[in-house]
Write a protein that holds these residues in place. Sequence first.
Motif, short mmCIF file in Angstrom:
data_model
loop_
_atom_site.label_atom_id
_atom_site.label_comp_id
_atom_site.label_asym_id
_atom_site.label_seq_id
_atom_site.Cartn_x
_atom_site.Cartn_y
_atom_site.Cartn_z
N ILE A 276 -1.18 30.39 0.93
CA ILE A 276 -1.66 31.07 -0.27
C ILE A 276 -0.48 31.16 -1.23
O ILE A 276 0.60 31.61 -0.86
CB ILE A 276 -2.18 32.49 0.03
N ARG A 277 -0.72 30.71 -2.45
CA ARG A 277 0.25 30.92 -3.52
C ARG A 277 -0.54 31.10 -4.81
O ARG A 277 -1.76 30.96 -4.81
CB ARG A 277 1.27 29.80 -3.58
N ASP A 278 0.12 31.39 -5.88
CA ASP A 278 -0.54 31.69 -7.14
C ASP A 278 -1.52 30.59 -7.53
O ASP A 278 -1.13 29.45 -7.77
CB ASP A 278 0.51 31.89 -8.24
N GLY A 279 -2.82 30.93 -7.55
CA GLY A 279 -3.85 29.98 -7.97
C GLY A 279 -4.19 28.91 -6.96
O GLY A 279 -4.86 27.93 -7.31
N TYR A 280 -3.78 29.08 -5.71
CA TYR A 280 -3.97 28.03 -4.70
C TYR A 280 -4.14 28.66 -3.31
O TYR A 280 -3.47 29.64 -2.98
CB TYR A 280 -2.74 27.12 -4.67
N SER A 281 -5.02 28.06 -2.53
CA SER A 281 -5.10 28.44 -1.11
C SER A 281 -5.53 27.23 -0.28
O SER A 281 -6.17 26.30 -0.78
CB SER A 281 -6.07 29.60 -0.87
N ARG A 282 -5.15 27.28 0.98
CA ARG A 282 -5.56 26.28 1.97
C ARG A 282 -6.00 27.06 3.20
O ARG A 282 -5.24 27.89 3.72
CB ARG A 282 -4.40 25.34 2.29
N VAL A 283 -7.25 26.81 3.64
CA VAL A 283 -7.87 27.59 4.70
C VAL A 283 -8.49 26.65 5.72
O VAL A 283 -9.13 25.66 5.34
CB VAL A 283 -8.95 28.55 4.12
N ARG A 284 -8.33 26.96 7.03
CA ARG A 284 -8.86 26.11 8.11
C ARG A 284 -9.98 26.84 8.84
O ARG A 284 -9.89 28.02 9.14
CB ARG A 284 -7.75 25.78 9.10
N LEU A 285 -11.03 26.09 9.15
CA LEU A 285 -12.14 26.59 9.97
C LEU A 285 -12.43 25.59 11.08
O LEU A 285 -12.62 24.40 10.81
CB LEU A 285 -13.40 26.78 9.12
N ILE A 286 -12.45 26.08 12.31
CA ILE A 286 -12.87 25.27 13.45
C ILE A 286 -14.34 25.58 13.69
O ILE A 286 -14.72 26.74 13.90
CB ILE A 286 -12.05 25.59 14.72
N CYS A 287 -15.20 24.57 13.64
CA CYS A 287 -16.64 24.76 13.78
C CYS A 287 -17.01 25.00 15.24
O CYS A 287 -16.84 24.13 16.08
CB CYS A 287 -17.39 23.55 13.23
N GLY A 288 -17.51 26.20 15.50
CA GLY A 288 -17.87 26.58 16.86
C GLY A 288 -19.34 26.42 17.16
O GLY A 288 -20.16 26.23 16.25
N GLU A 289 -19.68 26.51 18.43
CA GLU A 289 -21.08 26.38 18.86
C GLU A 289 -21.97 27.43 18.21
O GLU A 289 -23.16 27.17 17.97
CB GLU A 289 -21.16 26.48 20.38
N ASN A 290 -21.41 28.61 17.91
CA ASN A 290 -22.20 29.68 17.29
C ASN A 290 -22.56 29.38 15.84
O ASN A 290 -23.31 30.13 15.22
CB ASN A 290 -21.44 31.01 17.38
N MET A 291 -22.08 28.27 15.30
CA MET A 291 -22.38 27.88 13.92
C MET A 291 -23.44 26.79 13.84
O MET A 291 -23.86 26.40 12.76
CB MET A 291 -21.10 27.38 13.23
N ALA A 292 -23.88 26.30 15.00
CA ALA A 292 -24.83 25.18 15.04
C ALA A 292 -26.21 25.59 14.54
O ALA A 292 -26.71 26.67 14.87
CB ALA A 292 -24.92 24.62 16.46
N ALA A 293 -26.81 24.70 13.77
CA ALA A 293 -28.15 24.92 13.25
C ALA A 293 -29.22 24.41 14.21
O ALA A 293 -30.38 24.82 14.12
CB ALA A 293 -28.30 24.24 11.90
N ASP A 294 -28.83 23.50 15.11
CA ASP A 294 -29.80 22.92 16.04
C ASP A 294 -29.07 22.37 17.26
O ASP A 294 -27.85 22.48 17.37
CB ASP A 294 -30.64 21.83 15.35
N THR A 295 -29.81 21.75 18.16
CA THR A 295 -29.22 21.26 19.41
C THR A 295 -28.38 19.99 19.23
O THR A 295 -27.66 19.60 20.13
CB THR A 295 -30.32 20.99 20.46
N SER A 296 -28.43 19.38 18.05
CA SER A 296 -27.62 18.18 17.80
C SER A 296 -26.17 18.53 17.52
O SER A 296 -25.31 17.65 17.50
CB SER A 296 -28.19 17.37 16.63
N GLY A 297 -25.88 19.82 17.23
CA GLY A 297 -24.53 20.24 16.91
C GLY A 297 -24.23 20.28 15.43
O GLY A 297 -23.09 20.51 15.02
N LEU A 298 -25.25 20.08 14.59
CA LEU A 298 -25.09 20.17 13.14
C LEU A 298 -24.70 21.59 12.76
O LEU A 298 -25.36 22.55 13.17
CB LEU A 298 -26.41 19.80 12.45
#
Length: 129
Positions: A20-42
């Motif tokens: 994080i700096r003035d006017g800028y950010s970089r953020v990481r997200l690891i997609c977990g099983e609890n985020m899946a919309a269906d059984t395909s892993g989407l």
Amino acid sequence: MDIQTHHGIDQALCGEPLEIRDGYSRVRLICGENMAADTSGLIHGGFLFGLADYAAMLAVNHPNVVLGAAETKFLKPSRIGDELIAIAREEAPDGKKRMVHVDVHCGDECVFTGTFTCFVPSRHVLDGK
């Protein structure tokens, strides 16, 4: 990193700030099983939007920043196990109105892009309610 906003965010769902700096950010997200919309892993798009929104808030990094509007595009699907990196850049601040462009990448591919209209009111939006 001196984070001034959104202290209550669940970083497991919205991302972990990397820079994080003035006017800028970089953020990481690891997609977990609890985020899946269906059984395909989407992964449900709301998690990508949440990541991008959080990155926009961190780019502004003001205690009272709120989202007013967003124009976004989902470019590619995300799957369980994907590591997503959101990069947010503030464009031409105009008083209380802040436009923030965010791109979310999975590896070399852009999977989500958007422009977030943020506002920085003089007090918290819930003050006095």
